[in-house]
Design an enzyme around this catalytic site. Structure first.
Site, PDB file in Angstrom:
ATOM      1  N   GLY A   1      41.451  44.240  39.847  1.00 30.51           N
ATOM      2  CA  GLY A   1      41.283  44.997  41.087  1.00 30.51           C
ATOM      3  C   GLY A   1      41.837  44.257  42.282  1.00 30.51           C
ATOM      4  O   GLY A   1      42.540  43.263  42.133  1.00 30.51           O
ATOM      5  N   ASN A   2      41.545  44.770  43.469  1.00 28.98           N
ATOM      6  CA  ASN A   2      41.990  44.113  44.699  1.00 28.98           C
ATOM      7  C   ASN A   2      40.878  44.230  45.736  1.00 28.98           C
ATOM      8  O   ASN A   2      39.874  44.893  45.502  1.00 28.98           O
ATOM      9  CB  ASN A   2      43.308  44.728  45.196  1.00 28.98           C
ATOM     10  CG  ASN A   2      43.148  46.190  45.558  1.00 28.98           C
ATOM     11  OD1 ASN A   2      42.492  46.541  46.524  1.00 28.98           O
ATOM     12  ND2 ASN A   2      43.736  47.055  44.741  1.00 28.98           N
ATOM     13  N   ARG A   3      41.064  43.550  46.875  1.00 30.26           N
ATOM     14  CA  ARG A   3      39.983  43.425  47.843  1.00 30.26           C
ATOM     15  C   ARG A   3      39.930  44.542  48.863  1.00 30.26           C
ATOM     16  O   ARG A   3      39.176  44.454  49.842  1.00 30.26           O
ATOM     17  CB  ARG A   3      40.072  42.069  48.538  1.00 30.26           C
ATOM     18  CG  ARG A   3      39.690  40.895  47.613  1.00 30.26           C
ATOM     19  CD  ARG A   3      39.898  39.547  48.304  1.00 30.26           C
ATOM     20  NE  ARG A   3      39.381  39.558  49.650  1.00 30.26           N
ATOM     21  CZ  ARG A   3      39.984  39.013  50.699  1.00 30.26           C
ATOM     22  NH1 ARG A   3      41.139  38.426  50.572  1.00 30.26           N
ATOM     23  NH2 ARG A   3      39.430  39.084  51.891  1.00 30.26           N
ATOM     24  N   SER A   4      40.676  45.609  48.680  1.00 33.31           N
ATOM     25  CA  SER A   4      40.618  46.697  49.654  1.00 33.31           C
ATOM     26  C   SER A   4      39.229  47.329  49.659  1.00 33.31           C
ATOM     27  O   SER A   4      38.713  47.738  48.621  1.00 33.31           O
ATOM     28  CB  SER A   4      41.662  47.764  49.318  1.00 33.31           C
ATOM     29  OG  SER A   4      41.513  48.854  50.200  1.00 33.31           O
TER      30      SER A   4
END
Ligand code: C5P
Length: 231
Positions: free
Chosen positions: A29-32
């Site tokens: 995933g990513n930190r958005s």
């Protein structure tokens, strides 16, 4: 101010960050956080738009801000699910804003069972490229549809703008909001700074402030692009 300058306009927004499954319990995933996309959806609704919001893994405490009349919310997880939601919205949308952070790669073969140490050795994740949702929406755009992309970059100054300009023309978006991100900027924060690029890479907006303020600044550029001044 109660400007209703988006009355009669349908705006599709993607928010958050996609997650690509590794196995039934893990993901890449990513930190958005989804805050900028949710702020855009809410601001567009407050300005009178009908809003179609695809929220990828947005915490409910964040997403609640967009749960107002006039906003239809679809929650998605992976890039494939986000693509399906946005393609469905595109048939109805006058404006599409791709604010979500989309995974460039997914795991090539997702494990049916949880990967365990008992399997022995160190697992290797084979990745495969995801389709570019924004570029696909541009290819199948409806007459008069305005398409807006985001570029989150860990660059600054002239290099940040150069990357944004290349990205806008490569993807074919009408407007591209360039957003500096890093360990301490952009994602998960409450303030943001957007430089908005238009055709030929011209700077058509530069807004800093809360994510609501930057959302309204971007929507101002959208309204200008929808209704070019009479000459
Ligand atoms: O190339 P990059 O990922 O930085 O491009 C960002 C823009 O493209 C964002 O608007 C993002 O939502 C969109 N995007 C997409 N599909 C992908 C990757 C990015 O729509 N697979």
């Amino acid at each position: 101010g109660a400007t209703r300058d988006l009355a009669g306009v349908t705006v599709a927004v993607s928010a958050g960050g996609t997650r690509e499954p590794i196995d039934p319990v893990r993901f890449l995933g990513n930190r958005s956080s989804g805050r900028q996309g949710v702020a855009l959806a809410r601001a567009a609704a407050d300005r009178g738009a009908t809003v179609l919001l695809a929220a990828a893994n947005v915490e409910h405490a964040v997403l609640d801000a967009a749960r107002v009349p006039g906003v239809e919310v679809v929650e998605v997880g992976s890039t494939a699910e986000l693509a399906e939601a946005m393609e469905g919205f595109a048939a109805r949308a006058d404006v599409i804003v791709m604010a979500a952070a989309v995974a460039d790669f997914r795991v090539a073969s997702v494990s049916d069972g949880k990967l365990t140490k008992e399997d022995g050795g160190i697992p290797t994740l084979q990745l495969t490229e995801n389709p570019d949702i924004l570029a696909g929406l541009v290819r199948s755009r409806r007459e008069g549809q305005l398409i807006v992309g985001f570029a989150a970059e860990t660059a600054s100054g002239g290099e940040l703008l150069e990357r944004g300009r290349r990205k806008r023309s490569r993807k074919g978006a009408d407007l591209l909001a360039v957003n500096e991100v890093g360990w301490t900027a952009g994602f998960e924060t409450s303030d943001n700074h957007l430089v908005i690029l238009g055709s030929e890479g011209a700077i058509v907006g530069d807004v800093a402030g809360s994510k609501r303020e930057t959302a309204d600044g971007l929507l101002d550029a959208v309204v200008r692009a929808l209704r070019p001044p009479a000459r």
